[in-house]
Design an enzyme around this catalytic site. Structure first.
Site, PDB file in Angstrom:
ATOM      1  N   ASP A 242      -7.976  -5.178  -0.037  1.00 16.96           N
ATOM      2  CA  ASP A 242      -8.482  -5.797  -1.264  1.00 16.96           C
ATOM      3  C   ASP A 242      -8.212  -7.288  -1.323  1.00 16.96           C
ATOM      4  O   ASP A 242      -8.921  -8.028  -2.004  1.00 16.96           O
ATOM      5  CB  ASP A 242      -7.860  -5.117  -2.490  1.00 16.96           C
ATOM      6  CG  ASP A 242      -8.422  -3.737  -2.678  1.00 16.96           C
ATOM      7  OD1 ASP A 242      -9.603  -3.553  -2.364  1.00 16.96           O
ATOM      8  OD2 ASP A 242      -7.682  -2.852  -3.106  1.00 16.96           O
TER       9      ASP A 242
ATOM     10  N   HIS B 177       0.855  -1.185   0.000  1.00 15.47           N
ATOM     11  CA  HIS B 177       0.000   0.000   0.000  1.00 15.47           C
ATOM     12  C   HIS B 177       0.889   1.232   0.000  1.00 15.47           C
ATOM     13  O   HIS B 177       1.936   1.240   0.635  1.00 15.47           O
ATOM     14  CB  HIS B 177      -0.913   0.008   1.241  1.00 15.47           C
ATOM     15  CG  HIS B 177      -2.061   0.951   1.096  1.00 15.47           C
ATOM     16  ND1 HIS B 177      -1.949   2.291   1.364  1.00 15.47           N
ATOM     17  CD2 HIS B 177      -3.335   0.738   0.682  1.00 15.47           C
ATOM     18  CE1 HIS B 177      -3.116   2.867   1.123  1.00 15.47           C
ATOM     19  NE2 HIS B 177      -3.963   1.957   0.703  1.00 15.47           N
TER      20      HIS B 177
END
Ligand code: ACO
Length: 433
Positions: free
Chosen positions: A368, A310
């Protein structure tokens, strides 16, 4: 006001030295910022292509501490919100700044339910698409087309218009999303129901049929509500920045949110959960995991382990912790713990978390990774994953847009560049081209 300053000393092309001072501001939490907006007057710009060290705006909506793995909506930690609030509370909180009391909540939900249905004429938009159109393409088109429909709320300087647009967008997204799915499988569109909540209505419109209107499983409704809550806002990410950039031109909110949906579509952003599921299918078997881990580490191979890493979180994504738990609740409810794809995902997670490359680069599973598996277990088609993300994020986008429109210091977004093209030159005669 601030009495702290940063001084920049630089040399021009003739090696003359200059220096200039810039104010430093502090927010409530997080890094200080140096206000370099006057730097252009000195004949020099800053460059920061991915906005790695650039705050694009002031905001009081969401705060992330990527190092600590903290996510706050209006000051409240995400793990507390998923336990104590539902997505209706979150929508109100993001939009209005405080959690709603009982009356405010029932009024807000009532307003949303009143606006959830689509005008029959808007339903006609769908038949213009091919049946195999990606539902994200349909979302971009239909949400953008709302500006061709709701002329009565397009004055962005009018707070009542802004609020009506926000309600319409939040209310109609589940309906548009479910319709894009129903259209692709050739089933009749389902109408929202006033006796169901937000997440429940979405699942009803996705999976219900005129011949079976049974209420969705409460475990799945709760999971859907959490997925919406976890994805509701995430500070100045690529799609929110797109919404703000579009909004800075004075464009109407339907056009701005449509732009945000486009930005969310990419696999480095909202498309990651879909890409993650496809990657798991490509890996196919646990015995192939080492080969794919090796590819992810190979600098000459563009392959990346989807659902890992991320830009902001260099610690465990707090949303991933909640999503992991929700994922197991859903797997229990649907009895799919032994599903080969799920087993493969769990092995991949374990191997990656123990691998030096991923540890050193602080590449943890992101939200996700688990949301893709959860949605798959809930029977949601892969092509709908990013649509669900867009549906949830609409609440954050419209709250950020509203904040920007109300900010007297907001500016038209217009970055500069470091030009590396040809120097000025004359166009030669055509025969010399
Ligand atoms: N697999 C393998 N290596 C990776 C991964 C990954 N998923 N992510 C980052 N790296 C490596 C990069 O190759 C780079 O290595 P290097 O330092 O040797 O060059 C290093 O880690 C840093 O990578 P960057 O791309 O510079 O990190 P950035 O913060 O810009 O990237 C991103 C973040 C785009 C999310 C990245 O981690 C990625 O592509 N992940 C996979 C896609 C994904 O899951 N996206 C979802 C994000 S969450 C969301 O949108 C809700």
């Amino acid at each position: 006001m601030t009495d702290r300053k940063a001084t920049l000393t630089f040399k021009d092309k003739q090696h003359n030295s200059y220096s200039a001072s810039f104010p430093i501001y502090s927010g409530t939490l997080g890094y200080d910022v140096i206000d370099v907006s006057s730097l252009g007057k000195e004949g020099i710009y800053t460059i920061d292509a991915g906005f790695h060290a650039t705050a694009a705006c002031k905001s009081s909506i969401t705060y992330i501490d990527g190092g600590k793995g903290t996510l706050l909506y209006r000051g409240y930690p995400i793990d507390q919100l998923v336990e104590k609030a539902d997505f209706t509370d979150i929508g109100y909180l993001l939009l209005h700044g405080e959690l709603p009391n009982k009356t405010q909540k029932s009024d807000f939900l009532g307003l949303i339910l009143d606006h959830m249905n689509l005008h029959e004429q808007m339903s006609c938009f769908f038949s213009g698409f091919r049946r195999d159109a990606h539902p994200m393409a349909i979302m971009v088109g239909v949400v953008g087309a709302m500006s061709a429909f709701y002329h009565d709320s397009l004055d962005i300087k009018n707070p009542d218009h802004r609020n009506l647009c926000a309600i319409r967008l939040i209310a109609k997204m589940p309906t548009i999303a479910a319709m894009s799915h129903k259209y692709s499988i050739g089933e009749p569109f389902m109408h929202p129901r006033h006796d169901m909540g937000y997440a429940e209505n979405f699942l009803h419109m996705m999976f219900g049929t005129p011949y079976d209107e049974s209420a969705p499983d409460p475990v799945l409704v709760r999971a859907m509500d959490r997925i919406f809550t976890l994805h509701a806002d995430h500070e100045q990410n690529a799609s929110t920045t797109t919404v703000r950039a579009a909004g800075s031109t004075g464009a109407n909110p339907f056009a701005c949110i449509s732009a945000g949906i486009g930005a969310l579509w990419g696999p480095a952003h909202g498309g990651a959960n879909e890409a993650c599921l496809r990657m798991l299918m490509e890996i196919g078997d646990e015995k192939n995991i080492p080969e794919f881990i090796a590819r992810a580490k190979d600098k000459n191979d563009p392959f990346r382990l989807m659902g890992f890493g991320h830009r902001v979180y260099k610690n465990y994504d707090p949303r991933a912790t909640v999503m992991r738990r929700t994922c197991h609740e859903v797997l229990d409810a649907v009895g799919r713990h032994d599903d080969p794809l799920i087993k493969l995902a769990m092995s991949l997670e374990k191997i990656a978390l123990e691998d030096d490359y991923f540890i050193e680069k602080k590449l943890y599973p992101n939200v996700d990774f688990y949301s893709g598996i959860t949605l798959n277990a809930m029977g949601i088609p892969t092509s709908m994953f990013t649509v669900i993300f867009a549906l949830a994020r609409t609440t954050g986008w419209i709250s950020q847009w509203t904040e920007m429109v109300q900010d007297p210091n907001a500016h038209l977004v217009r970055p500069r560049q470091l030009y590396i093209g040809k120097d000025k030159r004359d166009v030669p005669p055509a025969e010399e081209w």
